[in-house]
Write a protein that holds these residues in place. Structure first.
Motif, short mmCIF file in Angstrom:
data_model
loop_
_atom_site.label_atom_id
_atom_site.label_comp_id
_atom_site.label_asym_id
_atom_site.label_seq_id
_atom_site.Cartn_x
_atom_site.Cartn_y
_atom_site.Cartn_z
N THR A 47 -134.27 -25.38 0.43
CA THR A 47 -134.77 -24.95 -0.99
C THR A 47 -133.96 -24.53 -1.91
O THR A 47 -133.74 -23.67 -2.71
CB THR A 47 -135.66 -24.14 -0.78
OG1 THR A 47 -135.55 -22.92 0.02
CG2 THR A 47 -136.96 -24.88 0.02
N PRO A 58 -136.33 -29.08 -3.13
CA PRO A 58 -136.56 -29.03 -2.27
C PRO A 58 -134.68 -29.74 -1.24
O PRO A 58 -134.86 -29.75 0.16
CB PRO A 58 -137.01 -29.03 -1.33
CG PRO A 58 -138.06 -30.67 -2.63
CD PRO A 58 -137.18 -29.98 -3.73
N PHE A 189 -140.13 -23.11 1.74
CA PHE A 189 -140.35 -24.07 0.55
C PHE A 189 -141.85 -23.69 0.39
O PHE A 189 -142.22 -23.87 -0.94
CB PHE A 189 -140.72 -25.27 1.35
CG PHE A 189 -140.75 -26.56 0.18
CD1 PHE A 189 -140.30 -27.01 -0.81
CD2 PHE A 189 -141.88 -27.61 0.70
CE1 PHE A 189 -140.95 -27.69 -1.31
CE2 PHE A 189 -142.66 -28.58 0.00
CZ PHE A 189 -141.43 -28.61 -1.42
N TYR A 536 -137.57 -30.86 7.47
CA TYR A 536 -137.44 -29.67 5.83
C TYR A 536 -136.31 -29.49 5.30
O TYR A 536 -136.01 -28.47 5.12
CB TYR A 536 -138.31 -28.97 5.28
CG TYR A 536 -140.19 -30.02 5.63
CD1 TYR A 536 -140.50 -30.22 3.92
CD2 TYR A 536 -141.06 -29.30 6.57
CE1 TYR A 536 -141.77 -30.98 4.02
CE2 TYR A 536 -142.37 -30.44 6.17
CZ TYR A 536 -142.25 -31.02 5.47
OH TYR A 536 -143.40 -31.86 5.18
#
Length: 729
Positions: A47, A58, A189, A536
């Motif tokens: 992030t 992100p 995030f 992520y």
């Protein structure tokens, strides 16, 4: 009669049950709808970057990494990812009958784990088993089958958040909210983007899926047009070649006037090419559509001459390098009526516009066209009603949006929506929309490769693919097909005209989750959670998220700047293989040959897409980005303001099963808005003709047995669902 009586009993029972639930129907607070705003710079993996527009980007490379060393003990995960497009199943393994040898030295045959998943397997020490099967013809088909089997033998499955969320509430999926302390990337995030968390939260407060983002906080779909045709019309020094055949189409069935017939005198702030801004005075006393409609014995030349005179008088002294820039520049200032007028002029001049075509001059061309005949693509014609100032037509859920009081509304319950659909039908009946689009196959391919289509509303990258542009230029060497800014509209009804779009990239429908039975195996659950979280993580080129986005090390080669972000650069080997195996189609290559950027929980950087754009795609998106960065093109969810109208609707609302059942039973108006019915709306509007619903009958659909279904069932359920989430925050 029995059927009607039964329905009535069920509906009344459900309505009574909901009424006893004690939920309140209150306006969403400004604080809740603007909670996504952040002005801090995050140094947490995944992030990084500073953002003052309401979201934290992100997809940039980070300064730290949370990638965990692979545990000593291997774990087997049975993964059911089914994404089928054009009859081709895409999953974690190679799914083509013909083997291919990759530049990494390996040969992949049907059933082999694809490169991205090989690398992820090595990093996380997971033995992946592909549970997808070609007997399931779609994600939905797989979901339906596995649901009946209680997801037996499947540890991770893709679907939609709308499907996974309710099953989580029913106790059938793992609640990620209980494990966020062990999911640092996802947790960071969500903390940076509370509005995303709202879209992921179920009716019981749980989070049962992680979503896919096809880009984040940028424009998703837009108008794309033949720039060279706009230049041919507006910049031509010699107009003698304009079409002179009698019988040119003038505004007849289309009667909408977005601009008052008495004219307009307003200031429009526009972006110069260097990112600075200036003010354009839009001042005219006669509506151009009225001018065109009044032309006697209309020809293409007469329409074009009248249009050019209007444009010269209005914009000739407003600082434009050339008149076509009013539509095709970063400093575009055209309004909806001028766009529609241009469409009539284009339709009236097919011979002139195709005068240099290698396959001969055409006597007819198509003006506004959808990508293809499928109902889901026809839907984009209704999304293009943004040009009429419609919020909700590109909503992430149903047709919902926030009004200026923060109340959830559905545009389909407003008279102006009915009027706009009828206007779209008017354009169709004047021939400005390709006729019978449901019968024509892939219109985009046909009309671009033959250089005979003018404007569409769709994705930039796929609409400007090199193959389409290159083929089209064999017909017309001057072909330029690029994204343009949307028209300026008086969005808030206060006389202030500006560029705005609801088509901002955010949470997509696609998602994945962990069936609850996995929770009984601590090692398997821990590894599955680790995988979901690390998708992520984009902090290094060897992070799991980076690998799933671009491919393993070797598929990337350093970094590059995309706007204010630093993103990974695809290697020459990867780009070459993409061209040879997939004809330059980035998504097909990554999904079918690499196993990358599958529609499961992760965030695709548009910096990836940008690297594979044609020159036309790059020129168009740079035009858009310049206007966005200058603040003159405002995107829903990306405006720093206390006005909740600018916010995006959540993608998912945590409806209870009772609320869902009531909506299904009572909100019959929703049946008109399905893939199969969109073409009827485009062709016939609310006329009652051609199988369409007459306007009076449409409004009757909002009542049942004297009950206002919209106020007391449909919109109440969504307002209550949203209130549950914001209250929990």
């Amino acid at each position: 009669m029995k059927k009607i009586l039964s329905f009535t009993i069920v509906f009344i029972a459900l309505f009574a049950l909901a009424a006893c639930g004690g939920e309140t129907t209150t306006a969403a607070t400004t604080a809740a709808t603007t909670a996504a705003t952040t002005t801090t710079t995050s140094t947490t993996t995944g992030t990084t970057g500073t953002d003052t527009t309401g979201t934290t980007q992100p997809t940039t490379t980070g300064t730290t990494t949370t990638t965990t060393e692979a545990p000593l003990d291997p774990v087997t995960l049975n993964v059911a990812i089914n994404y089928t497009s054009g009859g081709q199943l895409m999953s974690i393994t190679y799914r083509k009958s013909t083997a291919y040898e990759s530049f990494n030295g390996s040969t992949y045959t049907d059933g082999d784990l694809l490169p991205a998943w090989e690398a992820i397997s090595d990093i996380l020490n997971i033995d992946f088993v592909d549970m997808a099967t070609t007997s399931d013809t779609s994600t939905s088909a797989q979901w339906t089958r596995l649901l009946t089997e209680n997801f037996e033998g499947v540890d991770l499955v893709n679907g939609t958040g709308a499907l996974i969320g309710p099953e989580g509430v029913n106790g059938n999926f793992v609640d990620f909210s209980e494990y966020l302390d062990r999911m640092p990337n996802l947790n960071a995030f969500l903390e940076a983007n509370p509005a995303v968390k709202v879209s992921m939260t179920a009716a019981d407060g749980g989070i049962y899926f992680t979503p896919y983002f096809d880009g984040f906080g940028e424009m998703e779909q837009m108008f794309l047009a033949r720039i060279d045709w706009i230049e041919d019309i507006l910049d031509a020094a010699d107009t003698s070649l304009f079409d002179t055949d009698l019988g040119a189409t003038v505004p007849t069935n289309y009667t909408r006037r977005q601009i008052p017939t008495t004219g307009i005198d307003v200031d429009i702030t526009v972006a110069n090419a260097d990112g600075t801004t200036r003010v354009v005075e839009k001042n005219y006393s006669a509506n151009i559509l009225d001018t065109l409609a009044a032309i006697t014995d209309p020809t293409g030349k007469k329409l074009a001459d009248a249009f050019r005179l209007h444009m010269t008088n209005t914009y000739g002294d407003q600082g434009y390098t050339k008149l076509s820039d009013v539509f095709a520049g970063t400093d575009a200032a055209y309004d909806t009526d001028e766009l529609v007028a241009l469409m009539y002029v284009v339709k009236a001049n097919p011979k002139y516009l195709t005068r240099d075509h290698t396959d001969g001059v055409k006597t007819a061309i198509e003006v506004l066209f959808p990508r293809e005949q499928k109902g889901s693509r026809i839907r984009n014609l209704l999304r293009s009603m943004e040009m009429f100032g419609m919020r909700g037509v590109f909503s992430r859920h149903e047709w919902l949006y926030f009004d200026e009081d923060g109340m959830v509304q559905d545009i389909r319950h407003e008279q102006r929506f009915v009027d706009a659909v009828n206007d779209l039908s008017g354009l169709y009946n004047d021939g400005l929309i390709v006729q019978d689009p449901e019968t024509g196959g892939n219109w985009r391919t046909l009309l671009l490769t033959t250089s005979s289509g003018f404007i569409t509303y769709d994705y930039n990258a796929s609409s400007t693919a090199t193959s389409l542009i290159t083929t089209g230029r064999t017909i017309d060497a001057d072909l330029k097909f690029q994204a343009i800014l949307p028209p300026v509209v008086d969005w808030l009804g206060d006389g202030n005209y500006f560029h705005f779009s609801e088509a901002a990239r955010s949470v997509k429908n696609e998602a994945w989750g962990i069936p609850i039975h996995v929770a009984s195996d601590a090692d398997k659950l821990e590894r599955a959670i680790m995988l979901v979280d690390q998708l992520y993580d984009y902090s290094t080129e060897n992070s799991v998220g980076t690998i799933h986005l671009y491919g393993p090390v070797g598929w990337t080669d350093g970094t590059l700047q995309y706007g204010s972000d630093t993103v990974y650069q695809m290697s020459e080997d990867a780009l070459g293989e993409m061209e040879s195996l997939a004809g330059g189609n980035m998504i097909n290559y990554l999904r079918q040959y690499v196993g990358a950027t599958l529609p499961i929980g992760h965030i695709r950087s548009l910096g990836l897409e940008f690297q594979t754009l044609s020159e036309e795609g790059e020129a168009g998106i740079n035009r858009i980005l310049t206007a966005v960065n200058a603040g003159v093109l405002k995107l829903a969810g990306q405006v720093d303001t206390d006005n909740p109208w600018y916010q995006l609707s959540p993608t998912f609302y945590p409806l209870t099963s009772d609320e869902t059942n009531m909506i299904t039973a009572a909100a019959s108006f929703r049946t008109l808005f399905t893939d199969d019915n969109y073409i009827t709306l485009v062709k016939y509007g609310f006329s009652g003709l051609g199988g369409s619903t007459a306007e009076a009958d449409y409004w009757d659909m909002f009542e049942f047995n004297g009950i206002d279904v919209y106020d007391f069932v449909y919109i109440k359920a969504y307002r209550d669902a949203y209130q549950r989430i914001t209250s929990a925050e």
